[in-house]
Design an enzyme around this catalytic site. Structure first.
Site, PDB file in Angstrom:
ATOM      1  N   ASN A 269       0.670  -1.213  -0.033  1.00 45.21           N
ATOM      2  CA  ASN A 269       0.121  -0.021  -0.045  1.00 45.21           C
ATOM      3  C   ASN A 269       0.816   1.238  -0.008  1.00 45.21           C
ATOM      4  OD1 ASN A 269       0.594  -0.575   2.550  1.00 45.21           O
ATOM      5  ND2 ASN A 269      -1.062   0.147   3.464  1.00 45.21           N
TER       6      ASN A 269
ATOM      7  N   GLU B 104       4.658  -3.833  12.616  1.00 44.29           N
ATOM      8  CA  GLU B 104       3.696  -2.597  12.191  1.00 44.29           C
ATOM      9  C   GLU B 104       2.540  -3.240  11.335  1.00 44.29           C
ATOM     10  OE1 GLU B 104       4.003   0.480  13.160  1.00 44.29           O
ATOM     11  OE2 GLU B 104       5.934   0.711  13.556  1.00 44.29           O
TER      12      GLU B 104
ATOM     13  N   CYS C 202      -3.173   1.469   6.731  1.00 40.89           N
ATOM     14  CA  CYS C 202      -3.429   0.949   8.104  1.00 40.89           C
ATOM     15  C   CYS C 202      -3.861   2.171   9.083  1.00 40.89           C
ATOM     16  CB  CYS C 202      -2.112   0.567   8.612  1.00 40.89           C
ATOM     17  SG  CYS C 202      -0.713   1.834   8.582  1.00 40.89           S
TER      18      CYS C 202
ATOM     19  N   GLU D 271       8.459   2.926  14.581  1.00 44.13           N
ATOM     20  CA  GLU D 271       9.289   3.384  13.146  1.00 44.13           C
ATOM     21  C   GLU D 271       9.443   4.907  13.263  1.00 44.13           C
ATOM     22  OE1 GLU D 271       7.564   1.069  10.038  1.00 44.13           O
ATOM     23  OE2 GLU D 271       9.435  -0.255  10.336  1.00 44.13           O
TER      24      GLU D 271
HETATM   25  P1  NAP Z   1       0.198  -8.805   3.926  1.00 45.77           P
HETATM   26  O1  NAP Z   1      -0.582  -9.846   3.166  1.00 45.77           O
HETATM   27  O2  NAP Z   1       0.638  -9.227   5.423  1.00 45.77           O
HETATM   28  O3  NAP Z   1       1.833  -8.828   3.061  1.00 45.77           O
HETATM   29  C1  NAP Z   1       2.774  -7.715   3.576  1.00 45.77           C
HETATM   30  C2  NAP Z   1       4.187  -8.379   3.248  1.00 45.77           C
HETATM   31  O4  NAP Z   1       4.427  -9.855   3.871  1.00 45.77           O
HETATM   32  C3  NAP Z   1       4.103  -8.634   1.564  1.00 45.77           C
HETATM   33  O5  NAP Z   1       5.444  -8.779   1.254  1.00 45.77           O
HETATM   34  C4  NAP Z   1       3.818 -10.440   1.709  1.00 45.77           C
HETATM   35  O6  NAP Z   1       4.298 -11.014   0.371  1.00 45.77           O
HETATM   36  C5  NAP Z   1       4.581 -10.747   2.673  1.00 45.77           C
HETATM   37  N1  NAP Z   1       4.121 -11.949   3.217  1.00 45.77           N
HETATM   38  C6  NAP Z   1       2.989 -12.708   3.218  1.00 45.77           C
HETATM   39  N2  NAP Z   1       2.865 -13.849   3.904  1.00 45.77           N
HETATM   40  C7  NAP Z   1       4.393 -14.120   4.147  1.00 45.77           C
HETATM   41  C8  NAP Z   1       4.788 -15.243   4.904  1.00 45.77           C
HETATM   42  N3  NAP Z   1       4.199 -16.522   5.327  1.00 45.77           N
HETATM   43  N4  NAP Z   1       6.331 -15.044   5.208  1.00 45.77           N
HETATM   44  C9  NAP Z   1       6.865 -13.953   4.896  1.00 45.77           C
HETATM   45  N5  NAP Z   1       6.189 -12.961   4.249  1.00 45.77           N
HETATM   46  C10 NAP Z   1       4.978 -12.954   4.000  1.00 45.77           C
HETATM   47  O7  NAP Z   1      -0.215  -7.581   3.902  1.00 45.77           O
HETATM   48  P2  NAP Z   1      -0.521  -6.521   2.592  1.00 45.77           P
HETATM   49  O8  NAP Z   1      -1.899  -6.901   2.215  1.00 45.77           O
HETATM   50  O9  NAP Z   1       0.664  -6.693   1.532  1.00 45.77           O
HETATM   51  O10 NAP Z   1      -0.611  -5.053   3.338  1.00 45.77           O
HETATM   52  C11 NAP Z   1      -1.823  -4.604   3.851  1.00 45.77           C
HETATM   53  C12 NAP Z   1      -1.685  -4.810   5.406  1.00 45.77           C
HETATM   54  O11 NAP Z   1      -0.260  -3.991   5.879  1.00 45.77           O
HETATM   55  C13 NAP Z   1      -2.910  -4.325   6.102  1.00 45.77           C
HETATM   56  O12 NAP Z   1      -3.383  -4.981   7.273  1.00 45.77           O
HETATM   57  C14 NAP Z   1      -2.334  -2.874   6.746  1.00 45.77           C
HETATM   58  O13 NAP Z   1      -3.141  -2.393   7.732  1.00 45.77           O
HETATM   59  C15 NAP Z   1      -0.980  -3.352   7.071  1.00 45.77           C
HETATM   60  N6  NAP Z   1      -0.088  -2.083   7.065  1.00 45.77           N
HETATM   61  C16 NAP Z   1       0.209  -1.793   8.386  1.00 45.77           C
HETATM   62  C17 NAP Z   1       1.210  -0.520   8.544  1.00 45.77           C
HETATM   63  C18 NAP Z   1       1.743   0.089   9.861  1.00 45.77           C
HETATM   64  O14 NAP Z   1       2.634   0.849   9.793  1.00 45.77           O
HETATM   65  N7  NAP Z   1       1.167  -0.644  11.018  1.00 45.77           N
HETATM   66  C19 NAP Z   1       1.431   0.159   7.182  1.00 45.77           C
HETATM   67  C20 NAP Z   1       1.103  -0.316   5.970  1.00 45.77           C
HETATM   68  C21 NAP Z   1       0.484  -1.279   6.032  1.00 45.77           C
HETATM   69  P3  NAP Z   1       3.424 -11.152  -0.829  1.00 45.77           P
HETATM   70  O15 NAP Z   1       3.241  -9.966  -1.369  1.00 45.77           O
HETATM   71  O16 NAP Z   1       4.323 -12.008  -1.777  1.00 45.77           O
HETATM   72  O17 NAP Z   1       2.289 -12.081  -0.356  1.00 45.77           O
END
Ligand code: NAP
Length: 492
Positions: free
Chosen positions: A166, A265, A299, A473
């Site tokens: 995102n 995060e 997020c 962060e």
């Molecule tokens: P995600 O599905 O959890 O994926 C995040 C990252 O983790 C991607 O690079 C993904 O790779 C990787 N990943 C997925 N499964 C994994 C595993 N088993 N082992 C290692 N890495 C793995 O999240 P997203 O859909 O990309 O992002 C949206 C989420 O991020 C939302 O929940 C949002 O709230 C959160 N977010 C939080 C913050 C914060 O600062 N708190 C900031 C931004 C976003 P792939 O792409 O290859 O699946």
């Protein structure tokens, strides 16, 4: 150069100039067996590029490079690390037009927002460049007077940095910046939907003079298979992850075996509270920022908008007017304010959550149904009278849907706002100083926006409590996540 109207041939030139291989030990190299995967434009569904699809062996090679580079990088002068980060900051700002277009093409957000993200991303480098010069320590007399304590800070060691789609650039620089500043090497794994921005960043870091092996970038479609062996290898010393709470929990379990340092995060479910003594124009502007930044795919997005009943109708009408005036379309088009969602799954989730809220009695003031045709568009939507048991009151919406829930008393709204497993950010709009402080202190979240709809700032500590994460962060604290404290006892 203004790249907004350069059209398909300009896009092709930009894409052809962007690296698509893995960055390992300072060199671009294809994945094992030449494997690649497509990156597509969410506004059209069309393929933009194919990038290297790393295997577990590629991941191992990337960690080999990070481990090998660690001792020499830890020994570099803080000013050398400052120079690299400032050089990269400058290159990011010089190339902001190209980088913004690249981000819009792969992620969908409007160009103005992509430019905003590149600036935000670059600011992490400028911020942490200075932090590299300020790593502190201590010298202290033991209470008995017979010894001295020397307190030193050292880089944690090789890090694994995993980022979401995102904010394809800023979620990377928020980790890479402090890692470099602290003297840590890393393997970075961007999300499979948006690898191009991170690969472009890798090239900039090399141009800025980052030594080979310090930042290695691994793009792949099988994140678990590539990253789990690295986490379990015992050779990395830290995992910093930004992404969903569900994946964060899996990674925390994997990290436990090696007692890896972690920064998490994770997801959010932000309450946005409007009291009847708030300036309603400011509250509507704040809600627009908190809801619509990144098409709601943040997020920090306002997920539950609680409005005191006496002003709920007025606020809802004004918000619906502002939302319905937004122009939806491909993010690279002039004047577009709302781009497509990231993919079919992201849009389907929004469709399901809106259907669920409507089934439970919510009313639609504007929007509420996805258009036909190519691209993953969803219109700005306002729902009122959303019941507390609706799924969208519990789960991240991650889309341009404002969910308005009326309330009567301060106690009631604080209890409702805190009734969630998440605790990333809350927003409060009120004209009363005492109420503002009382409610800000009572809310269970790592951050509070008081009469403001955006809290992200590289110089402030960003992070959540409860299931929204561990650690912070940015700010002065951001570099501490990449430093170990060593105490040396000296007898005198
Ligand atoms: P995600 O599905 O959890 O994926 C995040 C990252 O983790 C991607 O690079 C993904 O790779 C990787 N990943 C997925 N499964 C994994 C595993 N088993 N082992 C290692 N890495 C793995 O999240 P997203 O859909 O990309 O992002 C949206 C989420 O991020 C939302 O929940 C949002 O709230 C959160 N977010 C939080 C913050 C914060 O600062 N708190 C900031 C931004 C976003 P792939 O792409 O290859 O699946």
């Amino acid at each position: 150069m203004d790249l907004r109207n350069i059209g398909a041939s300009g896009n092709a030139r930009l894409l052809a100039d962007t690296p698509t291989d893995l960055l390992i030990d300072g060199a671009w190299m294809p994945a094992e067996g030449g494997a690649t995967f497509p990156v597509s434009d969410p506004a059209t569904g069309e393929e933009l590029a194919r990038v290297a699809d790393a295997s577990p062996a590629d991941g191992r090679r990337a960690l080999d490079a990070a481990v090998a580079a660690q001792p020499a990088f830890a020994a570099t002068a803080p000013r050398d690390r400052y120079d690299v980060l400032m050089g990269a900051y400058q290159l990011l700002m010089e190339r902001i037009d190209d980088l913004a277009l690249l981000m819009t093409l792969e992620m969908g957000k409007p160009l103005a927002e992509s430019r905003g993200e590149i600036t935000y991303a670059a600011e992490f480098f400028r911020h942490f460049a200075s932090e590299a010069l300020r790593i502190d320590g201590g010298y202290q007399q033991a209470p008995a007077g017979n010894a001295r304590f020397l307190i030193a800070k050292q880089p944690v060691g090789p890090c694994l940095l995993i980022t979401p789609w995102n904010f394809p650039m800023a979620m990377g620089t928020r980790k890479i910046g402090p890692a470099i500043a602290a003297g840590c090497t890393s393997v970075v794994k961007p999300a499979h939907q948006t690898p191009l921005s991170m690969l472009a960043l890798g090239e900039i870091l090399l141009e800025a003079g980052l030594p080979a092996g310090v930042v290695n970038i691994v793009t792949c479609t099988s994140a678990g298979q590539v990253m789990e062996p690295l986490i379990r290898s015992g050779r990395a010393r830290k995992l910093s992850f930004t992404g969903s709470t569900a994946v964060g929990k899996v990674l925390l379990e994997q990290c436990a075996d090696q007692v890896l340092r972690t920064s998490m995060e994770l997801g959010g479910n932000a309450p946005f509270i409007v009291f009847d003594d708030a300036d309603l124009d400011e509250a509507v502007a704040g809600a627009m920022a908190a809801k619509m930044r990144n098409m709601g795919e943040a997020c920090t997005a306002a997920n539950r908008i609680y409005v005191q009943r006496t002003v709920a109708e007025d606020f809802s009408r004004r918000l619906a007017d502002a939302m319905s005036a937004l122009r939806v379309g491909p993010g690279a088009e002039d004047g577009v304010q709302v781009g497509p969602l990231i993919d079919a799954a992201g849009r389907d989730k929004v469709i399901d959550l809106v259907a669920d809220a409507k089934d439970r009695g919510a009313r639609v003031l504007t929007g509420g149904s996805a258009p036909e045709g190519a691209g993953f568009f969803y219109p700005p939507t306002v729902l009122v009278d959303v019941p507390g048991d609706a799924r969208m009151a519990r789960e991240e919406i991650f889309g341009p849907v404002a969910s308005i829930i009326p309330f009567d008393t301060e106690d009631e709204v604080v209890a409702a706002a805190n009734d969630t497993a998440y605790g990333l950010v809350s927003y409060v709009f009120t004209g009363g100083l005492r109420r503002a402080l009382r409610v800000a202190e009572a809310l269970e979240s790592g951050m509070v926006g008081l009469n403001q709809g955006v809290v992200s700032n590289p110089a402030a500590p960003f992070g959540g409590i409860k299931e929204s994460g561990l650690g912070r962060e940015g700010g002065a604290i951001g570099i501490e996540e990449f430093l170990e404290v060593k105490y040396i006892g000296i007898s005198v």
